[in-house]
Design a protein around this motif. Sequence first.
Motif, mmCIF file in Angstrom:
data_model
loop_
_atom_site.group_PDB
_atom_site.id
_atom_site.type_symbol
_atom_site.label_atom_id
_atom_site.label_comp_id
_atom_site.label_asym_id
_atom_site.label_seq_id
_atom_site.Cartn_x
_atom_site.Cartn_y
_atom_site.Cartn_z
ATOM 1 N N ALA A 194 28.362 4.347 -16.652
ATOM 2 C CA ALA A 194 28.588 4.066 -18.239
ATOM 3 C C ALA A 194 28.134 2.804 -18.349
ATOM 4 O O ALA A 194 28.313 1.811 -19.055
ATOM 5 C CB ALA A 194 29.950 4.992 -18.822
ATOM 6 N N ARG A 195 29.454 2.363 -17.157
ATOM 7 C CA ARG A 195 29.254 0.664 -17.235
ATOM 8 C C ARG A 195 28.005 -0.016 -16.729
ATOM 9 O O ARG A 195 27.885 -1.044 -17.582
ATOM 10 C CB ARG A 195 30.430 0.158 -16.696
ATOM 11 C CG ARG A 195 31.737 0.139 -16.677
ATOM 12 C CD ARG A 195 33.179 0.030 -15.925
ATOM 13 N NE ARG A 195 32.498 0.220 -14.092
ATOM 14 C CZ ARG A 195 33.380 1.668 -14.082
ATOM 15 N NH1 ARG A 195 34.028 2.570 -14.446
ATOM 16 N NH2 ARG A 195 33.293 1.839 -12.310
ATOM 17 N N ALA A 196 27.414 0.116 -16.324
ATOM 18 C CA ALA A 196 25.558 0.012 -15.920
ATOM 19 C C ALA A 196 25.040 -0.364 -17.145
ATOM 20 O O ALA A 196 24.455 -0.806 -17.473
ATOM 21 C CB ALA A 196 24.811 0.477 -15.053
ATOM 22 N N ILE A 197 25.063 0.838 -18.375
ATOM 23 C CA ILE A 197 24.824 0.407 -19.354
ATOM 24 C C ILE A 197 25.253 -0.179 -20.390
ATOM 25 O O ILE A 197 24.700 -0.027 -21.931
ATOM 26 C CB ILE A 197 23.684 1.503 -19.942
ATOM 27 C CG1 ILE A 197 25.165 3.408 -19.758
ATOM 28 C CG2 ILE A 197 22.816 3.401 -18.602
ATOM 29 C CD1 ILE A 197 24.787 5.018 -20.601
ATOM 30 N N GLY A 198 26.303 -0.573 -20.289
ATOM 31 C CA GLY A 198 27.095 -1.013 -21.104
ATOM 32 C C GLY A 198 27.999 0.205 -22.274
ATOM 33 O O GLY A 198 28.152 -0.242 -23.255
ATOM 34 N N ILE A 215 31.711 13.064 -20.055
ATOM 35 C CA ILE A 215 31.245 12.206 -21.190
ATOM 36 C C ILE A 215 30.327 10.885 -20.895
ATOM 37 O O ILE A 215 31.677 10.190 -21.047
ATOM 38 C CB ILE A 215 31.438 12.262 -22.750
ATOM 39 C CG1 ILE A 215 31.940 14.286 -22.266
ATOM 40 C CG2 ILE A 215 30.582 11.623 -23.803
ATOM 41 C CD1 ILE A 215 32.672 14.131 -24.147
ATOM 42 N N ILE A 216 29.344 10.633 -21.531
ATOM 43 C CA ILE A 216 28.588 9.097 -21.089
ATOM 44 C C ILE A 216 28.295 8.545 -22.416
ATOM 45 O O ILE A 216 27.094 9.423 -22.645
ATOM 46 C CB ILE A 216 28.029 8.996 -20.342
ATOM 47 C CG1 ILE A 216 28.438 9.426 -18.316
ATOM 48 C CG2 ILE A 216 27.097 7.274 -19.756
ATOM 49 C CD1 ILE A 216 27.148 9.782 -17.928
ATOM 50 N N ARG A 217 28.628 7.027 -23.050
ATOM 51 C CA ARG A 217 28.323 7.100 -24.475
ATOM 52 C C ARG A 217 27.941 6.120 -23.997
ATOM 53 O O ARG A 217 27.961 4.691 -23.620
ATOM 54 C CB ARG A 217 29.486 7.191 -24.653
ATOM 55 C CG ARG A 217 29.997 8.510 -25.881
ATOM 56 C CD ARG A 217 31.812 8.133 -26.028
ATOM 57 N NE ARG A 217 31.359 9.621 -27.099
ATOM 58 C CZ ARG A 217 32.354 10.223 -26.530
ATOM 59 N NH1 ARG A 217 33.543 9.336 -25.223
ATOM 60 N NH2 ARG A 217 32.800 11.510 -26.649
#
Length: 219
Positions: A194-198, A215-217
């Motif tokens: 998630a952090r890698a895609i902001g 869940i990844i948002r």
Amino acid sequence: MDGTVEHGALMDRVYRWQRRFGFYDATRKYYLVARDPMLAGLEPPAGGRALEIGCGTGRNLVHAARRYPQVDFHGVDISREMLAAAGSAIARAGLRSRVRLAWADAVTFDPARTFGHDSYDRIFMSYAVSMIPQWRQVITEAARRLAPGGEMHIAEFGDMAGLPPMTKSAMYTWLRWYHVTPRADLFDVAGEVARAIGGTSEDRRLHRGFSWISIIRRT
């Protein structure tokens, strides 16, 4: 043998007779208990697209397509036996116009080539992460396919931390018989992805840790 072909053949051997005699879904409902809470939480936008990686017998695709009638669904699986079952289930439900299937390895899957779309509003995986050796790579690549505001939902076996030790040990042994490996670091990996895609991630622990939903948002 190529890794993709080998893993697909393994899945066919594991589930061929279960799906042909019709007791796969009948038995799984008693312990794949995070599936329906995950589907209820998808809430894709009207007119959107959703993808299930590891669609199995098509059970989740049928339930999701009925729950969200203004959404188009795609499903992929590495097992041709499971895809055959999914195709039959979707046809019986009268959903062929809204649910498309394809054989694919989750690791190398290219949705643009397969379905003509390179992004999704929702991507979901139901008890597939525990059966995919390269699961971290699959989650990473799938998250990159999320459209702005998109979400990836993953239902899985948890660490079972709240269960009695003997129950936990017996469950883990039983899962190994079916080549299922619960991923104790699922939430950590999801947070990193998630952090890698902001984006952000959410961890949900259900049934005393028996079930997890990650869940990844993407913002």
